[in-house]
Design an enzyme around this catalytic site. Structure first.
Site, PDB file in Angstrom:
ATOM      1  N   GLU A   1       0.843  -1.186   0.000  1.00  0.00           N
ATOM      2  CA  GLU A   1       0.000   0.000   0.000  1.00  0.00           C
ATOM      3  C   GLU A   1       0.882   1.241   0.000  1.00  0.00           C
ATOM      4  O   GLU A   1       2.057   1.188   0.369  1.00  0.00           O
ATOM      5  CB  GLU A   1      -0.921   0.010   1.228  1.00  0.00           C
TER       6      GLU A   1
ATOM      7  N   ASP B   1     -19.276  -9.450  -7.633  1.00  0.00           N
ATOM      8  CA  ASP B   1     -19.023  -8.744  -6.381  1.00  0.00           C
ATOM      9  C   ASP B   1     -18.366  -7.397  -6.630  1.00  0.00           C
ATOM     10  O   ASP B   1     -18.594  -6.440  -5.880  1.00  0.00           O
ATOM     11  CB  ASP B   1     -18.144  -9.597  -5.464  1.00  0.00           C
TER      12      ASP B   1
END
Length: 334
Positions: free
Chosen positions: A231, A256
């Site tokens: 990240e 999804d």
């Protein structure tokens, strides 16, 4: 060779090292022996990491400013550390075996046997060094985007980029009609997230089929798998541990993804511009879909590669957006 049941996992997993320390201090004799084995493997991985670093430093004078960057150096260092961990986990070098033999209670070895073992270990180290030097830069990119705690799973479902596109196209077409976006954009996003299907997160059954790397938050009631991911915080890459959703099929993953975007108000503005690929991908990026500052541009570059495969002949804007709950999946001319 020592038993490899104590997975040392990701080399920078500090929490795992603390658990190892607690096991050694508070455990019984069997737990202590298990902790010794794991600690020996950690030491072996550190030794191997130092060896790889020395190898990289020796070649630093040959680097080109044009072809090198700080991000490349960071990713290469992370790859080398993980390679060192994997070498130790597989018992490739044999140093951990020697450490356990020397430190285990009641075990002795002749000086000649120790000398022979050392020479054998050095031969294995040299073999590992040669193997590491032959790894290509493409492996480097695939290993860190996304970075995984679990060992990389080489998918048998996609033997080429063309195969990746053609096999996912039916699912992407359906999802694109529901969102009102370009189908090739969704495949490009999946390609970037999974390394063209070769680096999906691994679960107990194999691949988790999570094509978009959607995390499993508190609202998620389905299967999940924990992994290490890269990240960015203030444009600085940071390795973190997170739980990701796991699906039974690629179709579930696309469905999804549609639900995830439609049920999050922060993506409303991006969905309103689904007919424009650049505005859509930049929109979900700004809304927080990914932390990589170059994420949207990377997706668009991959999309350009897919478009060159000439698998998409429909004119721009051919699809109108439909709600996920709608049962109408037919395309309408704009």
């Amino acid at each position: 060779m020592i038993n490899n049941s104590n997975d040392i996992g990701f080399i920078q997993d500090i929490a795992g090292l603390d658990k190892l320390r607690q096991k050694a201090v508070n455990g019984d004799e069997n737990a202590g022996q298990s902790a010794l084995t794991a600690a020996a493997r950690q030491f072996e991985s550190i030794f191997t990491s130092m060896m790889l670093k020395s190898m990289r430093d020796a070649n630093s004078d040959f680097k080109s400013d044009l072809m090198s960057s700080q991000n490349e150096d960071l990713y290469r260092q992370m790859l080398d550390e993980q390679m060192a961990s994997e070498f130790s986990s597989s018992g490739s070098l044999g140093l951990a075996d020697m450490i356990v033999a020397q430190l285990s209670t009641g075990q002795t070895a002749s000086e000649q046997k120790g000398e022979d073992g050392f020479q054998e270990a050095m031969r294995r180290v040299e073999h590992a060094r040669k193997t590491a030097s032959e790894r290509s830069n493409e492996d480097l990119v695939a290993a860190v985007y996304p970075l995984r705690k679990t060992q990389a799973v080489q998918s048998t479902q996609f033997d080429s980029r063309h195969s990746f596109v053609t096999k996912l196209k039916p699912y992407a077409d359906k999802a694109a009609r529901m969102l009102g976006v370009d189908s090739s954009l969704l495949i490009a996003q999946a390609a970037l997230e999974t390394g063209w299907g070769q680096k999906m997160v691994k679960n107990a059954r194999g691949n988790s089929n999570n094509l978009f790397n959607i995390k499993a938050d508190r609202s998620w009631q389905g299967d999940k798998v924990a992994t290490q991911t890269l990240e960015y915080h203030n444009n600085v890459p940071v390795v973190e541990k997170a739980a990701f959703r796991s699906y039974a099929s690629f179709d579930e993953s696309f469905n999804d993804y549609v639900r995830f975007l439609e049920n999050n108000p922060r993506y409303t503005n991006a969905l309103d511009h689904g007919g424009n690929s650049e505005r859509f991908i930049h929109g979900i990026h700004r809304a927080g879909y990914a932390t990589d500052p170059q994420y949207a541009d990377k997706v668009l570059r991959v999309k350009a590669q897919i478009d060159q495969m000439n698998l998409y002949k429909s004119p721009a804007g051919i699809f109108r957006r439909h709600s996920f709950s709608s049962s109408i999946f037919s395309a309408y001319q704009s």
